[in-house]
Design a protein around this motif. Structure first.
Motif, PDB file in Angstrom:
ATOM      1  N   VAL A  47       0.653  -0.967   0.171  1.00 37.88           N
ATOM      2  CA  VAL A  47      -0.271   0.254   0.172  1.00 37.88           C
ATOM      3  C   VAL A  47       1.260   0.959   0.010  1.00 37.88           C
ATOM      4  N   THR A  48       0.791   2.166  -1.388  1.00 35.38           N
ATOM      5  CA  THR A  48       0.921   3.572  -0.667  1.00 35.38           C
ATOM      6  C   THR A  48       1.024   4.657  -0.482  1.00 35.38           C
ATOM      7  N   ASP A  49       0.976   5.410   0.233  1.00 31.79           N
ATOM      8  CA  ASP A  49       0.566   6.271   1.482  1.00 31.79           C
ATOM      9  C   ASP A  49       1.163   7.697   0.899  1.00 31.79           C
ATOM     10  N   ARG A  91       4.366  -2.331  -7.072  1.00 33.07           N
ATOM     11  CA  ARG A  91       4.251  -0.821  -6.277  1.00 33.07           C
ATOM     12  C   ARG A  91       4.351   0.050  -7.151  1.00 33.07           C
ATOM     13  N   ILE A  92       3.281   0.764  -6.386  1.00 31.49           N
ATOM     14  CA  ILE A  92       2.716   1.923  -6.727  1.00 31.49           C
ATOM     15  C   ILE A  92       3.529   3.148  -6.263  1.00 31.49           C
ATOM     16  N   TYR A  93       4.002   4.552  -6.749  1.00 28.94           N
ATOM     17  CA  TYR A  93       4.753   5.228  -6.867  1.00 28.94           C
ATOM     18  C   TYR A  93       4.222   6.711  -5.711  1.00 28.94           C
ATOM     19  N   VAL A 108       1.663  10.051 -10.152  1.00 34.68           N
ATOM     20  CA  VAL A 108       1.240   8.327  -9.443  1.00 34.68           C
ATOM     21  C   VAL A 108       1.755   6.795 -10.560  1.00 34.68           C
ATOM     22  N   TYR A 109       3.173   6.483 -10.556  1.00 33.05           N
ATOM     23  CA  TYR A 109       3.125   5.315 -11.306  1.00 33.05           C
ATOM     24  C   TYR A 109       3.868   4.022 -10.938  1.00 33.05           C
ATOM     25  N   GLY A 110       3.533   2.994 -11.306  1.00 34.79           N
ATOM     26  CA  GLY A 110       4.217   1.771 -10.828  1.00 34.79           C
ATOM     27  C   GLY A 110       4.270   1.299 -12.730  1.00 34.79           C
ATOM     28  N   LYS A 116       7.748  -1.339 -18.436  1.00 33.26           N
ATOM     29  CA  LYS A 116       7.486  -0.261 -18.810  1.00 33.26           C
ATOM     30  C   LYS A 116       6.963   0.629 -17.449  1.00 33.26           C
ATOM     31  N   ALA A 117       7.412   1.981 -16.892  1.00 32.75           N
ATOM     32  CA  ALA A 117       6.752   2.978 -16.319  1.00 32.75           C
ATOM     33  C   ALA A 117       5.542   3.752 -16.549  1.00 32.75           C
ATOM     34  N   TRP A 118       4.773   3.331 -16.161  1.00 27.78           N
ATOM     35  CA  TRP A 118       3.358   3.793 -16.560  1.00 27.78           C
ATOM     36  C   TRP A 118       2.622   4.859 -15.588  1.00 27.78           C
ATOM     37  N   GLY A 119       2.017   6.047 -16.057  1.00 30.70           N
ATOM     38  CA  GLY A 119       1.417   6.614 -14.676  1.00 30.70           C
ATOM     39  C   GLY A 119       0.295   7.368 -15.043  1.00 30.70           C
ATOM     40  N   THR A 120       0.028   8.019 -14.004  1.00 26.92           N
ATOM     41  CA  THR A 120      -1.653   9.215 -14.631  1.00 26.92           C
ATOM     42  C   THR A 120      -1.189  10.221 -13.346  1.00 26.92           C
TER      43      THR A 120
END
Length: 139
Positions: A47-49, A91-93, A108-110, A116-120
């Protein structure tokens, strides 16, 4: 388009500096954990806080459907889980990306398809997230 390239470059630099690997854990080994509020996530991804202004909080998980999910606090109580979508394999970062008119912008990406890294991106709490974009796909 120029702004998106800058965002991609900064996030990739942060990943490299932090030594983060966007390695994918095999789905066959994934086991579900409960994230509170009825949310199920892949235990191995955690879980990413993330702290929000005013003492509020938000969390990000990769659900058992492999999509990114989020929830946040309001008046000290957690919201329900909301799907952001995508397909994630790790994991999400969260990376804070302040801009002149948007001091609380975040990406926010993972690890997505092919590792490959995908984010929003979101410009401020309460605003909509952008469609997902690939941070490592070139162009």
């Amino acid at each position: 388009m120029r702004t998106m390239k800058k965002i991609k470059a900064v996030v990739l630099a942060a990943v490299a500096v932090a030594g983060l690997t966007l390695a994918a854990a095999p789905a066959a080994q994934a086991s579900p954990c409960e994230a509170g509020g009825g949310g199920l996530y892949i235990c191995e991804y955690g879980v990413t806080d993330h702290a929000l202004p005013g003492g509020h909080k938000e969390q990000f998980i990769v659900g058992t459907d492999n999509a990114m999910w989020t929830r946040h606090t309001m008046d000290g109580k957690w919201s329900g889980w909301v799907p952001l979508g995508g397909v994630f394999q790790g994991r999400i970062y969260v990376q804070e990306r302040p801009e002149p008119d948007h001091p609380y912008a975040v990406i926010v990406y993972g690890a997505g398809p092919g590792g490959k890294a995908w984010g929003t991106k979101r410009l401020a709490p309460g605003l909509k997230w952008t469609p997902f974009f690939c941070l490592q796909c070139g162009g």
